[in-house]
Write a protein that holds these residues in place. Sequence first.
Motif, PDB file in Angstrom:
ATOM      1  N   GLY A 189       0.763  -1.066   0.078  1.00  0.00           N
ATOM      2  CA  GLY A 189       0.113   0.008  -0.059  1.00  0.00           C
ATOM      3  C   GLY A 189       0.728   1.349  -0.085  1.00  0.00           C
ATOM      4  O   GLY A 189       1.920   1.108  -0.220  1.00  0.00           O
ATOM      5  N   ALA A 190       0.164   2.391   0.533  1.00  0.00           N
ATOM      6  CA  ALA A 190       0.758   3.590   0.463  1.00  0.00           C
ATOM      7  C   ALA A 190       1.364   4.321   1.535  1.00  0.00           C
ATOM      8  O   ALA A 190       1.468   5.339   1.994  1.00  0.00           O
ATOM      9  CB  ALA A 190      -0.039   4.848  -0.418  1.00  0.00           C
ATOM     10  N   TRP A 191       1.646   3.341   2.573  1.00  0.00           N
ATOM     11  CA  TRP A 191       2.065   3.730   4.145  1.00  0.00           C
ATOM     12  C   TRP A 191       3.349   4.573   4.041  1.00  0.00           C
ATOM     13  O   TRP A 191       3.739   5.191   4.762  1.00  0.00           O
ATOM     14  CB  TRP A 191       2.283   2.745   4.959  1.00  0.00           C
ATOM     15  CG  TRP A 191       0.702   1.923   5.229  1.00  0.00           C
ATOM     16  CD1 TRP A 191       0.313   0.806   4.885  1.00  0.00           C
ATOM     17  CD2 TRP A 191      -0.239   2.391   6.150  1.00  0.00           C
ATOM     18  NE1 TRP A 191      -1.224   0.685   5.096  1.00  0.00           N
ATOM     19  CE2 TRP A 191      -1.403   1.743   5.911  1.00  0.00           C
ATOM     20  CE3 TRP A 191      -0.247   3.661   6.864  1.00  0.00           C
ATOM     21  CZ2 TRP A 191      -2.524   1.786   6.821  1.00  0.00           C
ATOM     22  CZ3 TRP A 191      -1.434   3.796   7.569  1.00  0.00           C
ATOM     23  CH2 TRP A 191      -2.534   2.930   7.419  1.00  0.00           C
ATOM     24  N   TYR A 192       4.111   4.208   2.767  1.00  0.00           N
ATOM     25  CA  TYR A 192       5.384   4.884   2.820  1.00  0.00           C
ATOM     26  C   TYR A 192       5.431   6.420   2.688  1.00  0.00           C
ATOM     27  O   TYR A 192       6.208   7.286   2.890  1.00  0.00           O
ATOM     28  CB  TYR A 192       6.313   4.388   1.546  1.00  0.00           C
ATOM     29  CG  TYR A 192       5.668   4.453   0.362  1.00  0.00           C
ATOM     30  CD1 TYR A 192       5.794   5.718  -0.587  1.00  0.00           C
ATOM     31  CD2 TYR A 192       4.596   3.546  -0.207  1.00  0.00           C
ATOM     32  CE1 TYR A 192       5.168   6.018  -1.760  1.00  0.00           C
ATOM     33  CE2 TYR A 192       4.035   3.900  -1.513  1.00  0.00           C
ATOM     34  CZ  TYR A 192       4.342   4.847  -2.274  1.00  0.00           C
ATOM     35  OH  TYR A 192       3.688   5.136  -3.354  1.00  0.00           O
ATOM     36  N   VAL A 193       4.098   6.814   2.149  1.00  0.00           N
ATOM     37  CA  VAL A 193       3.948   8.356   1.997  1.00  0.00           C
ATOM     38  C   VAL A 193       3.740   9.092   3.306  1.00  0.00           C
ATOM     39  O   VAL A 193       4.579  10.031   3.784  1.00  0.00           O
ATOM     40  CB  VAL A 193       2.525   8.441   1.230  1.00  0.00           C
ATOM     41  CG1 VAL A 193       2.446  10.261   1.283  1.00  0.00           C
ATOM     42  CG2 VAL A 193       2.955   8.245  -0.328  1.00  0.00           C
ATOM     43  N   PRO A 194       2.983   8.639   4.329  1.00  0.00           N
ATOM     44  CA  PRO A 194       2.957   9.233   5.597  1.00  0.00           C
ATOM     45  C   PRO A 194       3.981   8.999   6.612  1.00  0.00           C
ATOM     46  O   PRO A 194       4.747   9.784   7.334  1.00  0.00           O
ATOM     47  CB  PRO A 194       1.580   8.679   6.526  1.00  0.00           C
ATOM     48  CG  PRO A 194       1.439   7.447   5.723  1.00  0.00           C
ATOM     49  CD  PRO A 194       1.854   7.685   4.218  1.00  0.00           C
ATOM     50  N   ALA A 195       4.561   7.785   6.401  1.00  0.00           N
ATOM     51  CA  ALA A 195       5.918   7.413   7.108  1.00  0.00           C
ATOM     52  C   ALA A 195       7.173   8.441   6.453  1.00  0.00           C
ATOM     53  O   ALA A 195       7.813   8.794   7.393  1.00  0.00           O
ATOM     54  CB  ALA A 195       6.440   5.971   6.720  1.00  0.00           C
ATOM     55  N   GLY A 196       7.224   8.521   5.244  1.00  0.00           N
ATOM     56  CA  GLY A 196       8.080   9.408   4.824  1.00  0.00           C
ATOM     57  C   GLY A 196       7.922  10.939   5.324  1.00  0.00           C
ATOM     58  O   GLY A 196       8.890  11.710   5.944  1.00  0.00           O
ATOM     59  N   ALA A 197       6.681  11.403   5.315  1.00  0.00           N
ATOM     60  CA  ALA A 197       6.427  12.738   5.653  1.00  0.00           C
ATOM     61  C   ALA A 197       6.519  12.982   7.142  1.00  0.00           C
ATOM     62  O   ALA A 197       7.276  14.011   7.586  1.00  0.00           O
ATOM     63  CB  ALA A 197       4.982  13.159   5.201  1.00  0.00           C
ATOM     64  N   LEU A 198       6.226  11.984   7.828  1.00  0.00           N
ATOM     65  CA  LEU A 198       6.268  12.362   9.114  1.00  0.00           C
ATOM     66  C   LEU A 198       7.573  12.172   9.968  1.00  0.00           C
ATOM     67  O   LEU A 198       8.023  12.750  10.637  1.00  0.00           O
ATOM     68  CB  LEU A 198       5.234  11.327   9.948  1.00  0.00           C
ATOM     69  CG  LEU A 198       3.566  11.442   9.689  1.00  0.00           C
ATOM     70  CD1 LEU A 198       2.867  10.536  10.446  1.00  0.00           C
ATOM     71  CD2 LEU A 198       3.218  12.733  10.362  1.00  0.00           C
ATOM     72  N   SER A 199       8.460  11.317   9.429  1.00  0.00           N
ATOM     73  CA  SER A 199       9.859  11.133   9.578  1.00  0.00           C
ATOM     74  C   SER A 199      10.443  12.370   9.237  1.00  0.00           C
ATOM     75  O   SER A 199      11.435  12.829  10.215  1.00  0.00           O
ATOM     76  CB  SER A 199      10.523   9.697   9.238  1.00  0.00           C
ATOM     77  OG  SER A 199      10.492   9.884   7.624  1.00  0.00           O
ATOM     78  N   GLY A 200      10.271  12.812   8.166  1.00  0.00           N
ATOM     79  CA  GLY A 200      11.232  14.346   7.803  1.00  0.00           C
ATOM     80  C   GLY A 200      10.790  15.387   8.520  1.00  0.00           C
ATOM     81  O   GLY A 200      11.649  16.135   9.165  1.00  0.00           O
ATOM     82  N   VAL A 201       9.601  15.452   9.201  1.00  0.00           N
ATOM     83  CA  VAL A 201       8.978  16.464  10.087  1.00  0.00           C
ATOM     84  C   VAL A 201       9.677  16.287  11.226  1.00  0.00           C
ATOM     85  O   VAL A 201      10.061  17.203  11.751  1.00  0.00           O
ATOM     86  CB  VAL A 201       7.455  16.523   9.928  1.00  0.00           C
ATOM     87  CG1 VAL A 201       6.948  17.591  11.224  1.00  0.00           C
ATOM     88  CG2 VAL A 201       6.854  17.002   8.785  1.00  0.00           C
TER      89      VAL A 201
END
Length: 231
Positions: A208-220
């Motif tokens: 799925g697309a869980w990599y999108v929020p994972a990447g965004a939240l880790s960057g923040v």
Amino acid sequence: MPAKGRSEAWRGLKAAIPIMLGFVPFALVLGAQAAGKGFTAVEVPPMTGLNFGGGSEFAAVELWSSPPHVLLIAAITFLVNSRHLLMGAALAPFIRHLSKRQALMALFFMCDESWAMGLADARKARANLSLGYFFGVALGLYFCWVIFTTIGVLVGPILGDVTEYGFDMAFPAVFLVMLAGMWKGAKAALPWLVSLFFAAATYLALPGAWYVPAGALSGVAAAFLMARADG
């Protein structure tokens, strides 16, 4: 529109032309893939026009079936587009001078590229977001995307698999150019690297697309920790 507004809109449109050219092949790919799923040239414009987010549209087309799994598609669309929550938050300090109607219209037409260009322009000028410039960029990109995804539906069956021509590399190239324009040194790029690492790891580990929020939240989170350390 006042003369200054027209001048700013024209400035934004001219600045967006290279990005619009990068949109064309990627839009053709999406349109061709949609045609392969049974979409028509009448159905694609509402999809690409009401949900102006290329990544989520590719995901929706990939998951499309007959009958469609509506809840699954909606959930994946939300996940892929969740980055817009952070993008809107980053833009908020620069649009406080706008009315609620203007702000909502700007956010509706916002995509990754118009967000990056509008934010960079405001920071460079050390001023609020230029609404004329932003809409010059955003509307140019918007209509380019809607028009060429529709053309992709029409020419897709004729061209066959358009990815064989390398069209799918256009969007990554556009993002690399955007990142180069936002480069402020290795230290400032650390949150990008953290985001890239966690997004890639999540992509390999979870479907799925869980990599999108994972990447965004880790960057923040990385940017927040860096800011606290510097403070």
